[in-house]
Motif scaffolding. Structure first.
Motif, PDB file in Angstrom:
ATOM      1  N   ARG A 285       0.698  -1.015  -0.141  1.00 25.85           N
ATOM      2  CA  ARG A 285       0.113   0.102  -0.013  1.00 25.85           C
ATOM      3  C   ARG A 285       0.926   1.392   0.027  1.00 25.85           C
ATOM      4  NH1 ARG A 285      -5.474   0.689  -1.145  1.00 25.85           N
ATOM      5  NH2 ARG A 285      -5.923  -1.621  -1.530  1.00 25.85           N
ATOM      6  N   GLU A 287       0.733   5.543   0.701  1.00 28.69           N
ATOM      7  CA  GLU A 287       0.072   6.612   1.086  1.00 28.69           C
ATOM      8  C   GLU A 287       1.026   7.796   0.692  1.00 28.69           C
ATOM      9  OE1 GLU A 287      -2.199   5.812   5.020  1.00 28.69           O
ATOM     10  OE2 GLU A 287      -0.422   4.531   5.359  1.00 28.69           O
ATOM     11  N   GLN A 290      -3.492  13.493   0.956  1.00 29.68           N
ATOM     12  CA  GLN A 290      -4.708  13.681  -0.141  1.00 29.68           C
ATOM     13  C   GLN A 290      -4.567  15.163  -0.684  1.00 29.68           C
ATOM     14  OE1 GLN A 290      -7.096  11.270  -1.240  1.00 29.68           O
ATOM     15  NE2 GLN A 290      -7.307  12.871  -2.705  1.00 29.68           N
ATOM     16  N   TYR A 333      -7.609   5.088   4.703  1.00 31.29           N
ATOM     17  CA  TYR A 333      -6.617   4.317   5.712  1.00 31.29           C
ATOM     18  C   TYR A 333      -6.228   2.954   5.317  1.00 31.29           C
ATOM     19  CZ  TYR A 333      -9.693   7.998   8.284  1.00 31.29           C
ATOM     20  OH  TYR A 333     -10.365   9.059   8.540  1.00 31.29           O
ATOM     21  N   VAL A 334      -5.070   2.839   5.609  1.00 24.83           N
ATOM     22  CA  VAL A 334      -4.456   1.339   5.515  1.00 24.83           C
ATOM     23  C   VAL A 334      -4.751   0.364   6.618  1.00 24.83           C
ATOM     24  CG1 VAL A 334      -2.407  -0.039   5.013  1.00 24.83           C
ATOM     25  CG2 VAL A 334      -2.630   2.212   4.098  1.00 24.83           C
ATOM     26  N   GLY A 348      -6.910  -1.307   1.863  1.00 25.99           N
ATOM     27  CA  GLY A 348      -7.184   0.103   1.895  1.00 25.99           C
ATOM     28  C   GLY A 348      -8.800   0.071   2.229  1.00 25.99           C
ATOM     29  N   ASN A 358      -4.964  11.197   4.256  1.00 28.10           N
ATOM     30  CA  ASN A 358      -4.053  10.568   3.260  1.00 28.10           C
ATOM     31  C   ASN A 358      -4.714   9.686   2.411  1.00 28.10           C
ATOM     32  OD1 ASN A 358      -1.967  11.053   5.006  1.00 28.10           O
ATOM     33  ND2 ASN A 358      -1.537   8.946   5.657  1.00 28.10           N
ATOM     34  N   ASN A 360      -4.524   6.407  -0.163  1.00 30.82           N
ATOM     35  CA  ASN A 360      -3.924   5.246  -0.331  1.00 30.82           C
ATOM     36  C   ASN A 360      -4.353   4.442  -1.383  1.00 30.82           C
ATOM     37  OD1 ASN A 360      -5.303   2.614   0.874  1.00 30.82           O
ATOM     38  ND2 ASN A 360      -5.960   4.129   2.127  1.00 30.82           N
ATOM     39  N   VAL A 420       3.854  12.423   5.781  1.00 29.55           N
ATOM     40  CA  VAL A 420       3.013  11.517   5.840  1.00 29.55           C
ATOM     41  C   VAL A 420       3.097  10.604   6.991  1.00 29.55           C
ATOM     42  CG1 VAL A 420       1.977   9.536   4.287  1.00 29.55           C
ATOM     43  CG2 VAL A 420       3.084  11.415   3.088  1.00 29.55           C
ATOM     44  N   PRO A 422       1.872   7.013   8.564  1.00 35.43           N
ATOM     45  CA  PRO A 422       1.238   5.990   8.077  1.00 35.43           C
ATOM     46  C   PRO A 422      -0.099   5.596   8.983  1.00 35.43           C
ATOM     47  CG  PRO A 422       3.596   5.634   8.262  1.00 35.43           C
ATOM     48  CD  PRO A 422       3.197   6.844   9.007  1.00 35.43           C
ATOM     49  N   THR A 423      -1.207   5.313   8.280  1.00 29.94           N
ATOM     50  CA  THR A 423      -2.291   4.967   9.057  1.00 29.94           C
ATOM     51  C   THR A 423      -2.447   3.568   9.571  1.00 29.94           C
ATOM     52  OG1 THR A 423      -3.502   4.679   6.722  1.00 29.94           O
ATOM     53  CG2 THR A 423      -3.382   6.737   7.859  1.00 29.94           C
ATOM     54  N   SER A 464       5.985  10.051   0.690  1.00 32.91           N
ATOM     55  CA  SER A 464       5.018   8.959   0.585  1.00 32.91           C
ATOM     56  C   SER A 464       5.598   7.523   1.330  1.00 32.91           C
ATOM     57  CB  SER A 464       4.484   8.377  -0.940  1.00 32.91           C
ATOM     58  OG  SER A 464       5.631   7.958  -1.781  1.00 32.91           O
TER      59      SER A 464
END
Length: 527
Positions: A285, A287, A290, A333-334, A348, A358, A360, A420, A422-423, A464
């Motif tokens: 994935r 990210e 956005q 979101y991841v 995702g 974000n 993704n 960024v 990470p989610t 990213s």
């Protein structure tokens, strides 16, 4: 009969119904000749001057005039609504109809059968929606993984914890029927007119529960926490199935088990069902902010209130192997999506408002039996090894291995986060993702990412992050079926949907569920 008038461009500041007015002006028809005129589909054209491009549905009082206009004018075509019809079979069912799996394929197969007077029994290995949400969110907050109820298994299938994307390339007229049914069960009506419709995981959950209630209202049955453990083949048919240790007589069986039911694939193979390995894809994935994607695709129009969060679809090819983005989630979101202990799987997800910071998307590399072997379950075994390796690189505790995209395409390096964040809910661990994949897969993935950077500035930079591993984009097997819809080993066994290798996403799986129900009804009577 009606007309579809395409390529109607409108400015961002114009009202949505201005496309309808433009279409009627193009047709040069009088108001009293028009029975119905409405927006059919609309999308954003971000190639040059940002605008909306729409198609408009127009029904006139004269079918002959519709035909003449479709022949005379460019971007005007005839449109005919298709009614679902069935030529019912005469064979008697010697037992109940069972549907294994309650994802999109199983849901729409069951619903269609119920609408025509059949009363199927749906078997879902995972829990019902409310219990499933608790199990999944508990895992995301550090609880133990529930291997029967998770992002892959449970009411609604894997699509429940996704963006609820309803885009598809199949072009089947039944797609409209699927969209209409989703709206009937609570989806936003805008999915009927958006070229890239999505429901969002938050709204999709209610839709799925309402669909289940309708099946039960019709007389169907849905059993949760009811895995299909065994099937018995006798004289070219499925005679019985075993569910929770109980053997039950089977009249017909629809296999809609989903792409992650690897243990079910093993059971089917042992039982004498033919499985063949098929190509699928693996990757990670990616990210971005956005806001960065909006700026790259919308330019000066980024942030305009009429525009949705920007989304992309990218691909790169070298010979027979491709790299592509898949399941892009704007403002999403991841999520942690494992279904087995000791593994890491990512996916995702986004809510209907797509308001996350974000964007993704999966970045995937296609793999074939040449990469993993020609045995029926070789692809599933290849996936399992990669998911275990991701768990090792994440150093346990559910963390996912991650690295900056620019480090992956460059010379490597430790994960030093920038703008960024990470989610992935269980956290990420700095890792060299080139140690995760076979070298030839890593290399082409890196070249693909560099190519994407030339199309979206900053795609492989801009801080990213790549989070691994993504392995569940499609099934690693196909269960062959004949023109009549059933498998070669059993004339009452109907492979269906993503798990059987005949779909790739919510829409195509739902359509295949409807088509499978029709095939079953063409063979068996409801009496």
């Amino acid at each position: 009969m009606a007309l579809i008038v395409s390529q109607i461009k409108t400015e961002l500041s114009q009202a949505k119904d201005s496309a309808v007015s433009k279409a009627l002006s193009l047709l040069r028809v009088r108001k009293n000749e028009v029975k119905t005129a409405r927006l059919y589909k609309t999308s954003v054209d971000a190639r040059r001057e940002i605008c909306f491009v729409s198609s408009v549905y127009v029904e006139l009082d004269s079918a002959e005039k519709e035909r003449r206009l479709s022949e005379k004018l460019q971007n005007v075509r005839l449109h005919e609504e298709t009614e679902l019809s069935v030529d019912f079979g005469s064979e008697k069912l010697h037992g109940d109809i069972y549907i294994a799996g309650f994802g999109p394929a199983g849901m729409f197969c069951a619903l269609t059968l119920c609408e025509f007077g059949y009363k199927p029994i749906v078997l879902e290995r995972g829990a019902a929606m409310d219990e499933r949400i608790k199990a999944v969110e508990g895992y995301w907050h550090g609880a133990a993984l529930n291997t029967s109820t998770n992002v892959q298994f449970g009411e609604g299938g894997a699509g429940t914890f996704s963006d609820g994307k309803l885009t598809t390339r199949i072009g089947d007229p039944l797609c409209s029927r699927v969209l209409e049914r989703f709206c009937e069960f609570g989806a936003p009506e805008e999915i009927l007119t958006k070229a890239k419709p999505h429901i969002g995981t938050d709204k999709l959950r209610t839709v799925v529960k309402n669909l289940r209630k309708k099946i039960i209202e019709y007389g169907g049955e849905v059993r949760f926490l009811s895995p299909m453990e065994q099937i018995k083949l006798e004289n070219g048919s499925v005679s019985t199935i075993t569910v929770n240790g109980s053997e039950e007589r089977c009249g017909a069986l629809v296999l809609a088990v989903g792409h992650s039911a690897h243990d079910t694939f093993s059971m089917l193979l042992r039982s004498g069902v033919e499985l063949i390995p098929k190509p699928f894809s693996v990757g990670a994935r990616i990210e971005h902010l956005q806001a960065d994607i909006d700026a790259a695709l919308y330019g000066a129009y980024a942030g305009h209130p009429a525009l949705p969060p920007a989304e992309y679809q990218l691909s790169y090819r070298e010979g027979e192997r491709g790299v592509y983005t898949f399941c892009m989630c704007p403002g999403g979101y991841v999520v942690a999506s494992a279904s087995e202990n000791g593994t890491i799987v990512t996916n995702g997800m986004s809510y209907f408002d797509r308001a996350g910071e974000n964007a993704n998307s999966a970045v995937l590399v296609s793999v074939t039996p040449e990469d993993f072997g020609n045995e029926p379950l070789a692809g599933a075994e290849f996936i399992h090894r990669l998911e275990q390796r991701a768990y090792e690189l994440g150093k346990g505790a559910g963390k996912a291995p991650a690295m900056l995209t620019r480090e992956f395409v460059g010379s490597g390096g430790a994960l030093t986060l920038g703008r960024v964040t990470p989610t992935y809910p269980l956290g990420v661990e700095s890792a060299d993702l080139r140690q995760l994949f076979p070298e030839h897969i890593s290399d082409i993935m890196a070249r693909g990412l560099k190519s994407f950077d030339r199309r979206i500035k900053g795609f492989s930079d801009s801080d990213s992050v790549l989070t691994a591993i993504e392995t569940r984009s499609s099934s690693p097997v196909r269960i062959p079926r004949c023109e009549a819809g059933f498998a070669g080993c059993a004339d009452n066994l109907f492979p269906c949907g993503e798990g059987a290798g005949y779909a790739g996403g919510i829409m195509s799986a739902a359509v295949d569920g409807i088509r499978t129900a029709i095939k079953l009804m063409e063979k068996y009577s409801a009496d």
